[in-house]
Design a protein around this motif. Structure first.
Motif, mmCIF file in Angstrom:
data_model
loop_
_atom_site.group_PDB
_atom_site.id
_atom_site.type_symbol
_atom_site.label_atom_id
_atom_site.label_comp_id
_atom_site.label_asym_id
_atom_site.label_seq_id
_atom_site.Cartn_x
_atom_site.Cartn_y
_atom_site.Cartn_z
ATOM 1 N N ASP A 231 67.404 -89.800 -54.101
ATOM 2 C CA ASP A 231 67.534 -90.597 -52.883
ATOM 3 C C ASP A 231 66.529 -90.129 -51.836
ATOM 4 O OD1 ASP A 231 69.585 -91.874 -54.146
ATOM 5 O OD2 ASP A 231 71.186 -91.034 -52.906
ATOM 6 N N GLU A 232 66.248 -91.001 -50.891
ATOM 7 C CA GLU A 232 65.285 -90.674 -49.845
ATOM 8 C C GLU A 232 65.712 -89.421 -49.079
ATOM 9 O OE1 GLU A 232 63.185 -92.766 -45.914
ATOM 10 O OE2 GLU A 232 64.610 -93.881 -47.167
ATOM 11 N N GLY A 233 64.760 -88.517 -48.891
ATOM 12 C CA GLY A 233 65.023 -87.289 -48.151
ATOM 13 C C GLY A 233 65.601 -86.153 -48.971
ATOM 14 N N VAL A 234 65.950 -86.416 -50.218
ATOM 15 C CA VAL A 234 66.544 -85.379 -51.078
ATOM 16 C C VAL A 234 65.438 -84.536 -51.714
ATOM 17 C CG1 VAL A 234 67.889 -84.927 -53.159
ATOM 18 C CG2 VAL A 234 68.625 -86.704 -51.554
ATOM 19 N N GLU A 235 65.489 -83.250 -51.485
ATOM 20 C CA GLU A 235 64.586 -82.317 -52.154
ATOM 21 C C GLU A 235 65.374 -81.561 -53.219
ATOM 22 O OE1 GLU A 235 62.585 -79.832 -49.379
ATOM 23 O OE2 GLU A 235 61.616 -81.494 -48.342
ATOM 24 N N TRP A 236 64.744 -81.275 -54.339
ATOM 25 C CA TRP A 236 65.467 -80.755 -55.479
ATOM 26 C C TRP A 236 64.699 -79.640 -56.173
ATOM 27 C CZ3 TRP A 236 62.102 -82.106 -59.314
ATOM 28 C CH2 TRP A 236 61.356 -83.283 -59.130
ATOM 29 N N ILE A 247 57.845 -75.413 -66.648
ATOM 30 C CA ILE A 247 58.085 -76.647 -65.913
ATOM 31 C C ILE A 247 56.976 -76.846 -64.895
ATOM 32 C CG2 ILE A 247 59.707 -77.924 -64.465
ATOM 33 C CD1 ILE A 247 61.906 -76.028 -65.538
ATOM 34 N N ASP A 248 56.316 -78.007 -64.945
ATOM 35 C CA ASP A 248 55.254 -78.361 -64.000
ATOM 36 C C ASP A 248 55.767 -79.494 -63.119
ATOM 37 O OD1 ASP A 248 52.907 -78.746 -62.640
ATOM 38 O OD2 ASP A 248 51.912 -79.829 -64.264
ATOM 39 N N ILE A 249 55.906 -79.224 -61.810
ATOM 40 C CA ILE A 249 56.440 -80.211 -60.868
ATOM 41 C C ILE A 249 55.408 -80.451 -59.769
ATOM 42 C CG2 ILE A 249 58.381 -80.828 -59.381
ATOM 43 C CD1 ILE A 249 59.957 -78.563 -60.709
ATOM 44 N N PRO A 250 54.797 -81.621 -59.715
ATOM 45 C CA PRO A 250 53.823 -81.896 -58.646
ATOM 46 C C PRO A 250 54.446 -81.868 -57.252
ATOM 47 C CG PRO A 250 53.641 -83.496 -60.425
ATOM 48 C CD PRO A 250 54.897 -82.723 -60.662
ATOM 49 N N GLU A 251 55.621 -82.500 -57.094
ATOM 50 C CA GLU A 251 56.285 -82.565 -55.797
ATOM 51 C C GLU A 251 57.774 -82.789 -56.020
ATOM 52 O OE1 GLU A 251 55.485 -84.600 -51.472
ATOM 53 O OE2 GLU A 251 55.165 -85.806 -53.260
ATOM 54 N N ALA A 252 58.608 -81.854 -55.568
ATOM 55 C CA ALA A 252 60.036 -81.898 -55.872
ATOM 56 C C ALA A 252 60.799 -82.712 -54.837
ATOM 57 C CB ALA A 252 60.591 -80.487 -55.959
ATOM 58 N N LYS A 253 60.498 -83.982 -54.751
ATOM 59 C CA LYS A 253 61.259 -84.907 -53.920
ATOM 60 C C LYS A 253 60.927 -86.327 -54.354
ATOM 61 C CE LYS A 253 57.947 -85.001 -50.078
ATOM 62 N NZ LYS A 253 57.793 -84.773 -48.612
ATOM 63 N N GLY A 254 61.833 -87.275 -53.977
ATOM 64 C CA GLY A 254 61.603 -88.669 -54.346
ATOM 65 C C GLY A 254 61.540 -88.861 -55.841
ATOM 66 N N GLU A 255 60.668 -89.762 -56.295
ATOM 67 C CA GLU A 255 60.461 -89.991 -57.733
ATOM 68 C C GLU A 255 59.236 -89.231 -58.193
ATOM 69 O OE1 GLU A 255 59.301 -93.685 -60.645
ATOM 70 O OE2 GLU A 255 61.004 -93.963 -59.285
ATOM 71 N N TYR A 277 68.268 -78.579 -65.573
ATOM 72 C CA TYR A 277 69.140 -78.943 -64.463
ATOM 73 C C TYR A 277 68.288 -79.299 -63.248
ATOM 74 C CZ TYR A 277 72.915 -76.950 -67.236
ATOM 75 O OH TYR A 277 73.806 -76.685 -68.243
ATOM 76 N N VAL A 278 68.516 -80.496 -62.698
ATOM 77 C CA VAL A 278 67.813 -80.953 -61.510
ATOM 78 C C VAL A 278 68.821 -80.973 -60.369
ATOM 79 C CG1 VAL A 278 66.349 -82.741 -60.519
ATOM 80 C CG2 VAL A 278 66.369 -82.391 -62.997
ATOM 81 N N LYS A 279 68.678 -80.052 -59.427
ATOM 82 C CA LYS A 279 69.711 -79.789 -58.424
ATOM 83 C C LYS A 279 69.254 -80.170 -57.022
ATOM 84 C CE LYS A 279 73.288 -77.601 -56.524
ATOM 85 N NZ LYS A 279 72.834 -77.702 -55.126
#
Length: 318
Positions: A231-236, A247-255, A277-279
Motif C-alpha cells: 500500500d502507499e507509504g508502506v516500507e518493508w 536478496i537484491d532489492i532496488p527500493e523497499a516500498k511500493g511495487e 518474509y516481506v514485513k
C-alpha cells in the motif's frame, strides 16, 4: 504409544506432534543420521535431537524408551521465554513470536538459531500419520542475532492442510539452535500460541511459490524474481529463513521487483526449500513466498524408497 503418552502427560509441560515426512527441520534429522553408520531413519526425537529413537521392536521397549525421552524433556530447564500469537486466514497460518533469550548463548545465523511454529490436530488419525496427534502445518524463520537476555520479535507463516475439526487444533512455537558445527540442536523452550484477530494485509508478493529443478551435475541456478506490492507509504523488509539466498532489492516500498540468487555450495542434493518474509516495518502485517529447489542426484538404487513419517514428539512448554 505416542497417543497414550499424550493422554498420560496431557497436564504436563510437554506436547506430542506427529509430522509427515519430510520434517520441517531436516537438518536436525541429517545430524542424527550421521551419528551412526548406515543410512538409518529417525522415528522420534525430543528437544530438537538431544535424544532420539530409530524405532523399537516391542511394546515394552516402546514404553521404556519413549517414557525416558519424555521424562528427559520435561525435566529440562526453560532457557527462553516465549509468547506466541497466531491467526488463520485464506488457507494460511500467521504467527507473531516474541522470544527472550535466557540461555548463555547468543542465538544467530552462525549457530543456526531458529524460531519454529506449527499447528497440530488431536483426536483424529489422518491417513499420512501414525498417531492422533498430527501436524497440520509447519514453518520456521531464522534468528539473525539475539543476545543473552535480549528480546526479539519473529514472524512465521505457512499453509495449513486437511484439518478435520478446527475445534481440536492447537498452535505452538519453539526455539532451538545448533550446539556446534555439525552437532546436535538444543531446544530452549516452547509455548502454546494464542489465537488472535487477523491482521489486515497491506503487502502481497508473487509468485507465492516457485519450483526449480536442477539436474545432476548442474553448474548454475537461475535467479528468481518476485514482485512485492505494498500500500502507499508502506516500507518493508525482506528476510529469508535459509542462508543460501541473496536478496537484491532496488527500493523497499511500493511495487518493487526483488531478485533472488542462490549459493550452490550451501544447497544439498534433494529438496531445498526457503521461505521469504516481506514485513511491513510499522505493523505486524506481512506476506511471504516459498522457493523450492530440487537437486537431482544418483540415489544408488534408493530412488523408489518411501520414507516413513517422523516424530518430533516432545516440546518443553515451561
Amino acid at each position: 504409544m505416542i497417543d497414550q503418552l499424550a493422554i498420560d502427560n496431557a497436564d504436563k509441560n510437554i506436547v506430542y506432534v506427529d509430522h509427515d515426512w519430510p520434517t520441517p527441520t531436516p537438518i536436525r534429522w541429517e545430524v542424527i543420521r550421521h551419528t551412526e553408520e548406515g543410512m538409518g531413519l529417525t522415528w522420534a526425537m525430543v528437544e530438537s535431537g538431544q535424544m532420539y529413537s530409530r524405532g523399537v521392536e516391542t511394546p515394552e521397549e516402546a514404553i521404556e524408551k519413549y517414557t525416558a525421552m519424555s521424562n528427559y524433556a520435561m525435566a529440562k530447564e526453560a532457557l527462553a521465554d516465549i509468547k506466541a500469537d497466531y491467526y488463520v486466514q485464506d488457507g494460511m497460518v500467521y504467527f507473531k513470536v516474541t522470544v527472550t533469550n535466557l540461555s548463555e548463548v547468543t542465538l544467530s545465523n552462525e549457530n543456526n538459531g531458529f524460531v519454529h511454529a506449527f499447528i497440530k490436530e488431536t483426536g483424529y488419525k489422518h491417513p499420512t500419520n501414525t498417531s492422533h496427534n498430527a501436524a497440520r502445518g509447519v514453518g520456521m524463520t531464522r534468528i539473525e542475532s539475539l543476545a543473552i537476555d535480549a528480546t526479539g520479535i519473529y514472524y512465521v507463516a505457512f499453509p495449513h492442510r486437511d484439518v478435520n475439526d478446527w475445534e481440536n487444533v492447537e498452535a505452538y512455537a519453539f526455539v532451538d539452535y545448533q550446539t556446534e558445527p555439525n552437532g546436535v540442536y538444543n531446544q530452549l523452550n516452547a509455548a502454546k500460541a494464542t489465537e488472535v484477530e487477523p491482521v489486515e494485509a497491506n503487502i502481497t508478493v508473487s509468485p507465492a511459490k516457485t519450483h526449480i529443478l536442477a539436474p545432476i551435475g548442474y553448474e548454475t541456478l537461475r535467479d528468481v524474481e518476485l514482485t512485492v506490492t505494498a500500500d502507499e507509504g508502506v516500507e518493508w523488509t525482506v528476510t529469508a529463513n535459509q542462508p543460501w539466498v541473496t536478496i537484491d532489492i532496488p527500493e523497499a516500498k511500493g511495487e518493487t521487483m526483488v531478485k533472488l540468487s542462490f549459493d550452490k555450495t550451501l544447497i544439498h542434493n534433494g529438496e531445498n526449500s526457503v521461505t521469504l518474509y516481506v514485513k511491513d516495518n510499522e505493523s505486524d502485517a506481512f506476506a511471504f513466498a516459498q522457493v523450492s529447489i530440487w537437486v537431482e542426484y544418483d540415489t544408488g538404487g534408493w530412488e523408489k524408497m518411501i520414507f516413513p513419517r517422523i516424530y518430533f514428539p516432545v516440546l518443553n512448554t515451561k
